[in-house]
Write an enzyme that holds these catalytic residues in place. Structure first.
Site, PDB file in Angstrom:
ATOM      1  N   TYR A 158       0.828  -1.207   0.000  1.00  0.00           N
ATOM      2  CA  TYR A 158       0.000   0.000   0.000  1.00  0.00           C
ATOM      3  C   TYR A 158       0.868   1.265   0.000  1.00  0.00           C
ATOM      4  O   TYR A 158       0.613   2.214  -0.738  1.00  0.00           O
ATOM      5  CB  TYR A 158      -0.898  -0.034   1.230  1.00  0.00           C
ATOM      6  CG  TYR A 158      -1.881   1.092   1.375  1.00  0.00           C
ATOM      7  CD1 TYR A 158      -2.972   1.222   0.524  1.00  0.00           C
ATOM      8  CD2 TYR A 158      -1.748   2.022   2.403  1.00  0.00           C
ATOM      9  CE1 TYR A 158      -3.899   2.243   0.681  1.00  0.00           C
ATOM     10  CE2 TYR A 158      -2.666   3.047   2.573  1.00  0.00           C
ATOM     11  CZ  TYR A 158      -3.735   3.152   1.716  1.00  0.00           C
ATOM     12  OH  TYR A 158      -4.648   4.163   1.880  1.00  0.00           O
ATOM     13  N   LYS A 162       0.888   4.105  -2.911  1.00  0.00           N
ATOM     14  CA  LYS A 162       0.503   5.487  -2.617  1.00  0.00           C
ATOM     15  C   LYS A 162       1.664   6.452  -2.846  1.00  0.00           C
ATOM     16  O   LYS A 162       1.452   7.601  -3.250  1.00  0.00           O
ATOM     17  CB  LYS A 162      -0.018   5.594  -1.184  1.00  0.00           C
ATOM     18  CG  LYS A 162      -1.377   4.921  -0.972  1.00  0.00           C
ATOM     19  CD  LYS A 162      -2.435   5.449  -1.929  1.00  0.00           C
ATOM     20  CE  LYS A 162      -3.840   5.017  -1.543  1.00  0.00           C
ATOM     21  NZ  LYS A 162      -4.849   5.477  -2.524  1.00  0.00           N
TER      22      LYS A 162
END
Length: 267
Positions: A158, A162
């Protein structure tokens, strides 16, 4: 007259949570919105709520990671409302574990939804932006995370996605300035959503693309996070949507290539 009156917006993952609030906020200020969700029911509910409040909305149901989705999403806006002015790349979820336990499937799934899907959507939008100049600034808002800024335990997939999305944002701000398109990002910290409201002890899961994904926070970590945040609490989806909305205004036309951190000053 709303502040985004007459603009056309597409908001991925807008059937629930932060995405829903973004769609509702933009619609309340006059935008015509294409609502997307993986599942038809929440997308239709959001669109119905917009219409009940006097706004305009259509749905584009499906996974943002599916082949051909990006073109269908962009074309839904153009065919339904005659244009495209605002793109919000919001859809996503987390699938956490430490790196030594993370499978290729976990890595690929999270990179696909948080990085590849926005790339595809923006690639699909580029020809329309290039060939259809307007007298106002168009807006792209990519939803990042403080995990992409600072890292986070158990979120190597993640955090990488991001962080990569911030790179996409800064690059397209340079490429698309000549089209009068502002490309910015908003990085959220601890926001209350279905992914964070449950506790880890509840063993709560959500079904995404046929997978049961565990959600929820360790209660002790959640309490500690609230203590660390100077405002003393997590943010709400409405507050998160407000930060995105600001980036969609013509008053922010000279804000470009930036990432607004929305975490209550936790870091």
């Amino acid at each position: 007259m709303g502040t985004v009156d007459g603009k056309v917006a597409i908001v991925s993952g807008s059937g629930r949570g932060i995405g829903r609030e973004i769609a509702l906020k933009l619609a309340s200020e006059g935008a015509r919105v294409v609502v997307n969700d993986l599942d038809a029911q929440p997308a239709e509910e959001t669109a119905a709520d917009i219409k009940t409040a006097g706004g305009e909305a259509v749905t584009c149901v499906g996974s943002v990671t599916a082949d051909g989705f990006a073109e269908r999403f962009v074309n839904t806006a153009i065919e339904s409302f005659g244009g495209l002015d605002i793109v919000v790349n919001n859809a996503g979820y987390t699938w956490d574990t430490v790196i030594q336990k993370m499978t290729d499937e976990q890595w690929d799934a999270i990179l696909d939804v948080h990085l590849k899907a926005p790339f595809r959507i923006l690639r699909a939008a580029q020809p329309y932006f290039r060939n259809n100049p307007v007298d106002h600034h168009r807006k792209v808002v990519n939803i990042s995370s403080t995990s992409g800024f600072y890292g986070n335990l158990g979120q190597v997939n993640y955090a990488a996605a991001k962080a990569g999305l911030i790179g996409v944002t800064k690059t397209l701000a340079k490429e698309w300035g000549r089209y009068r398109v502002n490309v910015n990002a908003v990085a959220f910290g601890y926001i209350l959503t279905r992914m964070t409201e449950a506790t880890a002890a509840d063993n709560a899961t959500v079904e995404i693309d046929g997978r049961q994904i565990k959600v929820g926070l360790n209660p002790e970590k959640a309490a500690m996070a609230s203590k660390i945040i100077p405002l003393g609490r997590p943010g709400t989806p409405q507050e998160a949507a407000g930060a995105v909305y600001v980036m969609c205004l013509q008053e922010t036309n000279y804000v470009n290539g930036q990432c607004l951190v929305v975490d209550g000053a936790r870091v």
